[in-house]
Design an enzyme around this catalytic site. Structure first.
Site, PDB file in Angstrom:
ATOM      1  N   ASP A  78      -4.916  -6.843   8.120  1.00  0.00           N
ATOM      2  CA  ASP A  78      -3.672  -6.524   7.432  1.00  0.00           C
ATOM      3  C   ASP A  78      -3.374  -5.027   7.438  1.00  0.00           C
ATOM      4  O   ASP A  78      -2.212  -4.624   7.457  1.00  0.00           O
ATOM      5  CB  ASP A  78      -3.724  -7.036   5.990  1.00  0.00           C
ATOM      6  N   GLY A  79      -4.411  -4.193   7.427  1.00  0.00           N
ATOM      7  CA  GLY A  79      -4.189  -2.749   7.463  1.00  0.00           C
ATOM      8  C   GLY A  79      -3.495  -2.314   8.740  1.00  0.00           C
ATOM      9  O   GLY A  79      -2.572  -1.490   8.712  1.00  0.00           O
ATOM     10  N   ASN A 152       3.918  -2.976   1.532  1.00  0.00           N
ATOM     11  CA  ASN A 152       3.220  -3.514   0.358  1.00  0.00           C
ATOM     12  C   ASN A 152       3.660  -2.858  -0.942  1.00  0.00           C
ATOM     13  O   ASN A 152       4.140  -3.520  -1.849  1.00  0.00           O
ATOM     14  CB  ASN A 152       1.707  -3.332   0.502  1.00  0.00           C
ATOM     15  N   ASP A 153       3.437  -1.536  -1.017  1.00  0.00           N
ATOM     16  CA  ASP A 153       3.633  -0.885  -2.309  1.00  0.00           C
ATOM     17  C   ASP A 153       3.703   0.625  -2.182  1.00  0.00           C
ATOM     18  O   ASP A 153       3.231   1.215  -1.211  1.00  0.00           O
ATOM     19  CB  ASP A 153       2.505  -1.257  -3.283  1.00  0.00           C
ATOM     20  N   ARG A 180       1.480   6.673 -20.308  1.00  0.00           N
ATOM     21  CA  ARG A 180       0.247   7.386 -19.986  1.00  0.00           C
ATOM     22  C   ARG A 180      -0.721   6.359 -19.415  1.00  0.00           C
ATOM     23  O   ARG A 180      -1.039   5.356 -20.061  1.00  0.00           O
ATOM     24  CB  ARG A 180      -0.349   8.054 -21.233  1.00  0.00           C
ATOM     25  N   GLN A 251      -2.212   3.977   2.866  1.00  0.00           N
ATOM     26  CA  GLN A 251      -2.517   4.580   4.164  1.00  0.00           C
ATOM     27  C   GLN A 251      -1.969   5.991   4.328  1.00  0.00           C
ATOM     28  O   GLN A 251      -2.540   6.794   5.053  1.00  0.00           O
ATOM     29  CB  GLN A 251      -1.982   3.683   5.283  1.00  0.00           C
TER      30      GLN A 251
END
EC number: 2.7.1.23
Length: 296
Positions: A78-79, A152-153, A180, A251
């Site tokens: 997946d990376g 993804n994010d 916080r 990444q």
């Protein structure tokens, strides 16, 4: 072969067992069926592809695959898939994943069934799925300092000092809260089975048009994940950031300073992922997350 595709790009994951043999099988298969093959130059430099397999292929930079190819096949985990997706999103080129890694939410075709699964896809028999991406901008002193996209994010997180960070969150310019915490995950449905899930976020079906805001270890236990439409614009004002960073798909990253603003919205192009016709989303979840299995 009568195919909707003509130029196929191949990206390989370095330092992967048997990657050369898998690449050899795929390249030979594509050549035999009359496709023009484009190879990522990094894979060749890293020794992922036998020298003789490069004969008759075009060697390009990964950033050029979207320019020349009408389909990109990823041999990896997946990376690798995530890194390629960000590069080809600009051109709206479809992508398909062949699993050489471990979990394989995105690279789902097992390498041992690779050619059997790919043949119908190349004949035009496939399921196409559109996934939204995130586009983020870092605003510093009123000017855009950096831009990035993610499948993804986008994750605002504390740095190496280990201190909590403080920030304000706005959605469509409406104040949501001051928080916080160790950070905040802004996740797409694709990313909902990644870091977001580990931080307590919900699983969102892949085609859902939504983002989730998932706190990372918030100081207040009432800070819970929030789901919002993907038409929303999210703004994060960093008030006490220390050496905080914003990470994209785990990444790439951007260093953050106090009073920086991070704006996040849906990227203009979706990513088009192709699947074999027997693909089932919930079957994938069951297999990858071990749902309904006897574990002991």
């Amino acid at each position: 072969m009568n195919s909707p595709f003509h130029n196929i790009g191949i990206v390989t994951r370095p330092n992967t067992p048997d990657i050369q043999d898998t690449a050899h099988t795929l390249i030979t298969f594509l050549k035999q069926h009359g496709f023009t093959v484009y190879l990522d130059e990094v894979g060749i430099k890293e020794g992922c592809i036998y020298t003789q397999d490069t004969v008759g292929c075009h060697i390009v930079n990964k950033t050029e695959l979207g320019q020349y190819c009408d389909l990109v096949a990823v041999l990896g985990g997946d990376g690798t898939f995530l890194s390629v997706a960000r590069e080809i999103a600009l051109r709206a080129v479809p992508i398909i994943g062949i699993n050489q890694g471990h979990l394989g939410f995105l690279t789902q075709i097992p390498r041992e069934y690779m050619t059997d699964k790919l043949l119908p896809v190349l004949e035009g028999k496939y399921l196409a799925e559109e996934r939204i991406l995130i586009e983020a901008a870092l605003i510093r002193e009123g000017k855009t300092a950096e831009r990035a996209i993610a499948l993804n994010d986008a994750v605002l997180s504390r740095g190496g000092a280990g201190q909590m960070i403080e920030f304000e969150v706005f959605v469509n310019r409406e104040f949501v809260y001051t928080q916080r915490s160790d950070g905040l995950i802004v996740s797409t449905p694709t990313g909902s089975t990644a870091y977001s899930l580990a931080a307590g976020g919900p699983i969102m079906q892949a085609g859902l048009h939504a983002f989730t805001l998932v706190p990372i270890c918030p100081q207040s236990m009432t800070n819970r994940p929030i789901a919002i439409p993907d038409t929303s614009e999210i703004e994060i004002l960093v008030t006490q950031g220390g050496d905080a960073r914003v990470h994209f798909d785990g990444q790439t990253h951007i260093d953050v300073q106090n009073l920086d603003r991070i704006t996040i919205r849906r990227y203009r192009n979706p990513l088009r992922i192709l699947h074999p016709t027997d693909y089932q989303y919930f079957k994938t979840l069951r297999q990858k997350l071990h749902w309904g299995e006897q574990l002991v």
